[in-house]
Design a protein around this motif. Structure first.
Motif, PDB file in Angstrom:
ATOM      1  N   UNK A 276       0.803  -1.233   0.000  1.00 46.26           N
ATOM      2  CA  UNK A 276       0.000   0.000   0.000  1.00 46.26           C
ATOM      3  C   UNK A 276       0.830   1.273   0.000  1.00 46.26           C
ATOM      4  N   UNK A 277       2.149   1.162   0.251  1.00 46.05           N
ATOM      5  CA  UNK A 277       2.989   2.356   0.249  1.00 46.05           C
ATOM      6  C   UNK A 277       3.401   2.776  -1.155  1.00 46.05           C
ATOM      7  N   UNK A 278       3.143   1.962  -2.177  1.00 47.23           N
ATOM      8  CA  UNK A 278       3.497   2.314  -3.541  1.00 47.23           C
ATOM      9  C   UNK A 278       2.735   3.574  -3.983  1.00 47.23           C
ATOM     10  N   UNK A 279       3.252   4.304  -4.975  1.00 47.80           N
ATOM     11  CA  UNK A 279       2.649   5.598  -5.334  1.00 47.80           C
ATOM     12  C   UNK A 279       1.176   5.539  -5.721  1.00 47.80           C
ATOM     13  N   UNK A 280       0.743   4.489  -6.438  1.00 43.67           N
ATOM     14  CA  UNK A 280      -0.658   4.444  -6.851  1.00 43.67           C
ATOM     15  C   UNK A 280      -1.599   4.096  -5.706  1.00 43.67           C
ATOM     16  N   UNK A 281      -1.415   2.997  -4.974  1.00 48.89           N
ATOM     17  CA  UNK A 281      -2.352   2.690  -3.892  1.00 48.89           C
ATOM     18  C   UNK A 281      -2.316   3.706  -2.757  1.00 48.89           C
ATOM     19  N   UNK A 282      -1.187   4.393  -2.557  1.00 48.49           N
ATOM     20  CA  UNK A 282      -1.126   5.402  -1.505  1.00 48.49           C
ATOM     21  C   UNK A 282      -1.791   6.708  -1.919  1.00 48.49           C
ATOM     22  N   UNK A 283      -2.186   6.829  -3.159  1.00 50.36           N
ATOM     23  CA  UNK A 283      -2.877   8.016  -3.624  1.00 50.36           C
ATOM     24  C   UNK A 283      -1.983   9.150  -4.054  1.00 50.36           C
ATOM     25  N   UNK A 284      -0.668   8.929  -4.100  1.00 54.95           N
ATOM     26  CA  UNK A 284       0.226  10.005  -4.503  1.00 54.95           C
ATOM     27  C   UNK A 284       0.249  10.232  -6.006  1.00 54.95           C
TER      28      UNK A 284
END
Length: 362
Positions: free
Chosen positions: A116-124
């Motif tokens: 979840x820390x990846x750019x897409x799932x984290x919303x960044x």
């Protein structure tokens, strides 16, 4: 292409712990703590499109493993790197980054659970933005290849198709490692086609680079789960075979195939046919390749735990640059091989100065 290798999936990483080959997991930027009294605030709006998020998505430190493909291909074609070689390198970089963005877009549902820390799932970064970037970079890569000539475009088109097929369909199938190997081999042939107008003489070098990529990708299938000593053992054997080939089976570039060199780009001139200097370089660079890849493979063979398997994958990726340099020296391009070899420390320096040492290259 597409994280360079196929990364296996594992359990989610708690906030603040280390996961994905050193990337630090944690709350997404902009998240806020609960206020006193236990009231849960409305989710804050994430900051979309930050430079750090895009650097993580595109894995910028891994870009330094790409130019060596085209340069090794030019050396194998017996041609000096010139303006068309630069176009081929630009095309390779664009297609590589297109694969990175497309990879995370295709895996966004899995990453939401497991990373979840990846750019897409984290919303960044918005998924639509990642897909748009993948499409734009693919178009740019094909346009640059077209500028390098029809032979280059004839290689870049199947290379782009391989990248998209891997990310969208083949990654989690038995054909995944072969697709990744084909992509690396085609990338080397792109440099040969752009610089020398032919790929025939570069096929042996492309096959050797593809074999290395196949071995690394096979190991990466167990990157987060571990438990298999067969893949790192096979990769170790492959490394030994490739080391012998690049140090003992050097080939001569075809006579009369020369292109004008771009300023500052060395290449295999008439006095640089595989003589003693190129032979010594090929041996030294082959040894550097073996030293970089063999030790972590050996450790993962003895103990195929997830951490040691991840180190084996990282070692295999880092070994790509000395292998590219050894292939250039094997073709008689001593100066070009030194230029390629310099990409490894340049990549480390870039990551350190940009504060990106914890950005995963897998």
């Amino acid at each position: 292409m597409s994280r360079t290798i196929a990364a296996a999936r594992g359990a989610s990483v708690p906030a603040g712990e280390t996961g994905e080959a050193g990337a630090v997991a944690g709350p997404a930027p902009g998240d806020t703590a609960s206020p006193p009294g236990g009231a849960v605030p409305a989710p804050s709006r994430p900051r979309f499109g930050g430079a750090g998020a895009w650097a993580e998505l595109l894995r910028l430190p891994a870009l330094f493993t790409v130019p060596g493909d085209a340069l090794a291909g030019a050396a194998a074609a017996g041609a000096r790197p010139g303006p068309r070689t630069l176009l081929a390198i630009g095309s390779s970089l664009c297609l590589y980054e297109a694969g990175m963005a497309l990879n995370d877009w295709a895996d966004r549902a899995e990453d939401a659970v497991e990373r979840p820390h990846r750019p897409l799932p984290s919303g960044r970064i918005r998924p639509a933005a990642a897909l748009t970037a993948a499409c734009g970079l693919t178009g740019a890569g094909l346009a640059l290849a077209a500028g390098a000539g029809r032979p280059a475009l004839a290689v870049a088109a199947p290379l782009a198709a391989t990248v998209w097929a891997y990310d969208l369909a083949l990654k989690h199938t038995p054909a995944g490692p072969a697709a990744m190997a084909a992509a690396r081999g085609l990338d080397l042939l792109l440099g040969a086609a752009a610089t020398g107008g032919t790929t025939r003489t570069a096929l042996p070098s492309a096959a050797l680079l593809g074999a290395h990529t196949l071995a690394v990708t096979a190991v990466s299938r167990r990157e987060t789960g571990g438990g298999s000593a067969l893949a790192p053992l096979a990769a170790l054997a492959t490394t030994g075979a490739l080391t012998r080939l690049v140090t003992h089976r050097r080939t001569r570039p075809p006579a009369g195939r020369r292109a004008a060199a771009a300023p500052g780009l060395p290449g295999p001139g008439p006095a640089e046919h595989p003589h003693r200097a190129a032979g010594v370089l090929a041996t030294a660079l082959g040894a550097a390749y073996a030293a970089t890849a063999a030790r972590p493979y050996f450790h993962a063979t003895l103990n195929p735990s997830p951490p040691l398997t991840q180190r084996a994958v990282g070692g295999g990726i880092r070994a790509t640059v000395p292998l590219q340099a050894a292939l250039a020296a094997r073709s008689g391009a001593a100066a070009t091989s030194l230029l390629v070899a310099a990409l490894a420390p340049a990549g480390r320096m870039f990551a350190r100065r940009a504060g990106m040492r914890k950005v995963s290259i897998t």
